[in-house]
Design a protein around this motif. Structure first.
Motif, PDB file in Angstrom:
ATOM      1  N   HIS A 203       7.489   3.356  -0.580  1.00 17.70           N
ATOM      2  CA  HIS A 203       7.471   4.944  -1.394  1.00 17.70           C
ATOM      3  C   HIS A 203       6.979   5.834  -0.210  1.00 17.70           C
ATOM      4  CE1 HIS A 203       8.399   2.513  -5.000  1.00 17.70           C
ATOM      5  NE2 HIS A 203       7.131   2.269  -4.929  1.00 17.70           N
ATOM      6  N   PRO A 204       7.445   5.881   0.865  1.00 16.20           N
ATOM      7  CA  PRO A 204       6.831   6.991   2.065  1.00 16.20           C
ATOM      8  C   PRO A 204       7.116   8.414   1.661  1.00 16.20           C
ATOM      9  CG  PRO A 204       8.915   6.086   2.808  1.00 16.20           C
ATOM     10  CD  PRO A 204       8.696   5.333   1.481  1.00 16.20           C
ATOM     11  N   ASP A 205       6.178   9.114   2.072  1.00 14.40           N
ATOM     12  CA  ASP A 205       6.307  10.767   1.843  1.00 14.40           C
ATOM     13  C   ASP A 205       7.458  11.356   2.836  1.00 14.40           C
ATOM     14  OD1 ASP A 205       4.319  10.863   0.045  1.00 14.40           O
ATOM     15  OD2 ASP A 205       2.866  10.944   1.651  1.00 14.40           O
ATOM     16  N   GLN A 206       7.620  10.321   3.948  1.00 14.94           N
ATOM     17  CA  GLN A 206       8.679  10.854   4.925  1.00 14.94           C
ATOM     18  C   GLN A 206       8.714   9.831   5.750  1.00 14.94           C
ATOM     19  OE1 GLN A 206       7.368  13.890   7.800  1.00 14.94           O
ATOM     20  NE2 GLN A 206       5.296  12.843   8.177  1.00 14.94           N
ATOM     21  N   VAL A 207      10.095   9.743   6.351  1.00 14.84           N
ATOM     22  CA  VAL A 207      10.803   8.909   7.326  1.00 14.84           C
ATOM     23  C   VAL A 207      11.321   9.475   8.490  1.00 14.84           C
ATOM     24  CG1 VAL A 207      12.434   6.979   7.772  1.00 14.84           C
ATOM     25  CG2 VAL A 207      11.523   7.210   5.345  1.00 14.84           C
ATOM     26  N   LEU A 208      10.526   9.123   9.772  1.00 13.54           N
ATOM     27  CA  LEU A 208      11.003   9.663  10.916  1.00 13.54           C
ATOM     28  C   LEU A 208      11.683   8.863  11.813  1.00 13.54           C
ATOM     29  CD1 LEU A 208       7.283  10.862  11.638  1.00 13.54           C
ATOM     30  CD2 LEU A 208       9.184  12.246  11.009  1.00 13.54           C
ATOM     31  N   ILE A 209      12.968   9.218  12.069  1.00 15.03           N
ATOM     32  CA  ILE A 209      14.049   8.147  12.681  1.00 15.03           C
ATOM     33  C   ILE A 209      14.553   8.787  14.085  1.00 15.03           C
ATOM     34  CG2 ILE A 209      16.347   7.255  12.448  1.00 15.03           C
ATOM     35  CD1 ILE A 209      15.948   7.654   9.255  1.00 15.03           C
ATOM     36  N   ARG A 210      14.921   7.892  15.073  1.00 17.91           N
ATOM     37  CA  ARG A 210      15.268   8.193  16.380  1.00 17.91           C
ATOM     38  C   ARG A 210      16.607   7.299  16.663  1.00 17.91           C
ATOM     39  NH1 ARG A 210      13.265   5.570  21.044  1.00 17.91           N
ATOM     40  NH2 ARG A 210      14.101   6.381  22.822  1.00 17.91           N
ATOM     41  N   VAL A 211      17.593   7.616  16.837  1.00 17.13           N
ATOM     42  CA  VAL A 211      18.618   6.919  17.094  1.00 17.13           C
ATOM     43  C   VAL A 211      19.479   7.406  18.235  1.00 17.13           C
ATOM     44  CG1 VAL A 211      19.157   5.922  14.659  1.00 17.13           C
ATOM     45  CG2 VAL A 211      20.376   8.051  15.454  1.00 17.13           C
TER      46      VAL A 211
ATOM     47  N   GLY B  98       0.758  -1.052  -0.080  1.00 18.35           N
ATOM     48  CA  GLY B  98      -0.070  -0.039  -0.060  1.00 18.35           C
ATOM     49  C   GLY B  98       1.028   1.300  -0.158  1.00 18.35           C
ATOM     50  N   ALA B  99       0.252   2.438  -0.184  1.00 19.28           N
ATOM     51  CA  ALA B  99       0.708   3.701  -0.157  1.00 19.28           C
ATOM     52  C   ALA B  99       0.829   4.076   1.354  1.00 19.28           C
ATOM     53  CB  ALA B  99       0.207   4.641  -1.012  1.00 19.28           C
ATOM     54  N   TRP B 100       2.234   4.446   2.034  1.00 22.62           N
ATOM     55  CA  TRP B 100       2.183   5.075   3.198  1.00 22.62           C
ATOM     56  C   TRP B 100       2.757   6.194   3.295  1.00 22.62           C
ATOM     57  CZ3 TRP B 100       0.161   1.726   6.820  1.00 22.62           C
ATOM     58  CH2 TRP B 100      -0.130   0.454   6.125  1.00 22.62           C
ATOM     59  N   ASN B 101       2.342   7.151   3.939  1.00 20.11           N
ATOM     60  CA  ASN B 101       2.765   8.393   3.949  1.00 20.11           C
ATOM     61  C   ASN B 101       3.916   8.434   5.098  1.00 20.11           C
ATOM     62  OD1 ASN B 101      -0.894   8.642   4.389  1.00 20.11           O
ATOM     63  ND2 ASN B 101       0.088   9.741   2.750  1.00 20.11           N
ATOM     64  N   ALA B 102       3.902   7.809   6.122  1.00 23.35           N
ATOM     65  CA  ALA B 102       5.315   8.123   6.992  1.00 23.35           C
ATOM     66  C   ALA B 102       5.430   6.863   7.185  1.00 23.35           C
ATOM     67  CB  ALA B 102       4.982   8.959   8.248  1.00 23.35           C
ATOM     68  N   VAL B 103       7.049   6.569   7.376  1.00 20.76           N
ATOM     69  CA  VAL B 103       7.736   5.394   8.350  1.00 20.76           C
ATOM     70  C   VAL B 103       8.083   6.038   9.459  1.00 20.76           C
ATOM     71  CG1 VAL B 103       9.409   3.823   7.929  1.00 20.76           C
ATOM     72  CG2 VAL B 103       7.733   3.873   6.036  1.00 20.76           C
ATOM     73  N   VAL B 104       8.026   5.039  10.424  1.00 12.18           N
ATOM     74  CA  VAL B 104       8.672   5.559  11.719  1.00 12.18           C
ATOM     75  C   VAL B 104       9.853   4.304  11.993  1.00 12.18           C
ATOM     76  CG1 VAL B 104       8.362   5.806  14.395  1.00 12.18           C
ATOM     77  CG2 VAL B 104       6.715   6.769  12.808  1.00 12.18           C
ATOM     78  N   LEU B 105      10.804   5.015  12.522  1.00 10.94           N
ATOM     79  CA  LEU B 105      11.801   4.091  12.965  1.00 10.94           C
ATOM     80  C   LEU B 105      12.688   4.596  14.219  1.00 10.94           C
ATOM     81  CD1 LEU B 105      13.832   3.544   9.620  1.00 10.94           C
ATOM     82  CD2 LEU B 105      12.707   1.728  10.743  1.00 10.94           C
ATOM     83  N   SER B 106      11.858   4.088  15.174  1.00  7.41           N
ATOM     84  CA  SER B 106      12.139   4.441  16.677  1.00  7.41           C
ATOM     85  C   SER B 106      13.322   3.713  17.092  1.00  7.41           C
ATOM     86  CB  SER B 106      11.185   4.618  17.378  1.00  7.41           C
ATOM     87  OG  SER B 106      11.285   5.220  18.837  1.00  7.41           O
ATOM     88  N   ASN B 107      14.521   3.874  17.457  1.00  7.50           N
ATOM     89  CA  ASN B 107      15.537   3.124  17.955  1.00  7.50           C
ATOM     90  C   ASN B 107      15.609   1.725  17.414  1.00  7.50           C
ATOM     91  OD1 ASN B 107      15.977   3.959  21.527  1.00  7.50           O
ATOM     92  ND2 ASN B 107      16.622   5.000  19.977  1.00  7.50           N
ATOM     93  N   VAL B 108      15.869   1.730  15.942  1.00 11.56           N
ATOM     94  CA  VAL B 108      15.713   0.811  15.117  1.00 11.56           C
ATOM     95  C   VAL B 108      17.077   0.488  14.362  1.00 11.56           C
ATOM     96  CG1 VAL B 108      14.713  -0.591  13.229  1.00 11.56           C
ATOM     97  CG2 VAL B 108      12.906   0.337  14.998  1.00 11.56           C
ATOM     98  N   LEU B 109      17.198   1.452  13.684  1.00 11.10           N
ATOM     99  CA  LEU B 109      18.453   1.651  12.690  1.00 11.10           C
ATOM    100  C   LEU B 109      19.639   1.214  13.473  1.00 11.10           C
ATOM    101  CD1 LEU B 109      18.553   2.505   9.891  1.00 11.10           C
ATOM    102  CD2 LEU B 109      19.129   4.946  10.409  1.00 11.10           C
ATOM    103  N   GLU B 110      19.795   1.441  14.505  1.00 11.82           N
ATOM    104  CA  GLU B 110      21.376   1.067  15.181  1.00 11.82           C
ATOM    105  C   GLU B 110      21.344  -0.475  15.325  1.00 11.82           C
ATOM    106  OE1 GLU B 110      18.620   2.152  18.613  1.00 11.82           O
ATOM    107  OE2 GLU B 110      18.863   2.978  16.565  1.00 11.82           O
ATOM    108  N   HIS B 111      20.205  -1.090  15.117  1.00 12.68           N
ATOM    109  CA  HIS B 111      20.220  -2.605  15.385  1.00 12.68           C
ATOM    110  C   HIS B 111      20.628  -3.233  13.851  1.00 12.68           C
ATOM    111  CE1 HIS B 111      18.666  -2.597  19.521  1.00 12.68           C
ATOM    112  NE2 HIS B 111      17.995  -1.494  19.154  1.00 12.68           N
TER     113      HIS B 111
END
Length: 265
Positions: free
Chosen positions: A185-193, A156-169
């Motif tokens: 194909h997200p419009d934005q990616v929100l990241i917390r590391v 599906g089409a997703w407006n936002a992807v959230v990666l909260s304390n994920v990328l470092e793993h």
């Protein structure tokens, strides 16, 4: 540490604690401090610092265990750091949101309950965490699915992807991010590391060759420059970045080369 071993260790600690508790609190603190001082003396300063930094990591584990108990199973960092607000405030009403590596669903639940008319799907590969997420109150616009984010994200089409304390793993973070962008194909990616420069003792640990990561499953703890470099290689452009609480919170969007039209070419 498995949950069975962890429970056994905590059970033994509770039993021993009955005796330890008989001493006045100030006496207990003096004894513990004295033990730290004694442990700091053998060997040269570098050897002593390595031992003390390893002990500090173990103390952090104990503090986190007690913090969870204090929060009734919910870590108080969610409330004190208010990092959920970073995600909620940047997601528009009516958005379709993927929270990848959602854990027990705290952030996904906040987004679902606080962003009007949103549709939120929490994605988690760990069956235990997934069961924990589903066991709580789940509003009708929130669901949790078991999936490997590198291969089978919900369509599906997703407006936002959230990666909260994920990328470092993730070991190959650039490929991981590219895969997410290509799949949804997200419009934005929100990241917390976690931020590498959060404390001078982190750099000291690296200098001394001691494990300085805040979690044994981390592959990296980012500096702002390294994170920017990885995002750029993955085809993501940083729109906003906040350094707070010893962490990096950043909002990104796919650049022109990684947009759906460009991918199809």
């Amino acid at each position: 540490m498995s949950s069975v071993i962890r429970k056994a260790v905590l059970g033994c600690v509770d039993v021993l604690g009955l005796v330890w508790r008989l001493l006045p609190a100030r006496v207990r603190e003096t004894v513990v401090m004295g033990l730290f001082m004694l442990e700091s003396r053998p060997g040269d300063p570098a050897q002593a610092l390595r031992r003390l930094l390893r002990l500090q990591k173990r103390l952090d584990l104990v503090i986190n265990e007690r913090a969870l108990a204090y929060g009734g199973g919910v870590h108080p960092k969610h409330r004190l750091m208010r990092y959920h607000d970073f995600f909620v405030d940047r997601i528009a009403p009516g958005s379709r949101v993927l929270d990848i590596g959602c854990g027990y669903g705290a952030v996904a639940r906040s987004i679902a309950t606080r962003v009007p008319h949103s549709t939120v799907v929490g994605v988690e590969l760990d069956k235990g965490r997934l069961a924990q997420a589903r066991s709580g109150e789940v509003p009708p616009n929130l669901s949790f699915v078991e999936a490997d984010a590198t291969r089978d994200l919900p369509a599906g089409a997703w407006n936002a992807v959230v990666l909260s304390n994920v990328l470092e793993h993730i070991e190959d973070r650039v490929s991981f991010l590219k895969s997410i962008v290509a799949q949804v194909h997200p419009d934005q990616v929100l990241i917390r590391v976690p931020l590498f420069e959060r404390d001078w003792k982190v750099a000291l640990g690296k200098d001394l060759g001691v494990d300085y990561f805040s979690d044994p499953t981390h592959y990296i703890e980012h500096s702002p420059q390294v994170l920017t470099s990885e995002l750029t290689l993955a085809g993501l452009e940083q729109v906003e970045t906040v350094l707070v609480w010893g962490e990096i919170w950043t909002r990104c969007r796919p650049n022109a080369k990684s947009s759906p039209a460009a991918v199809k070419k």
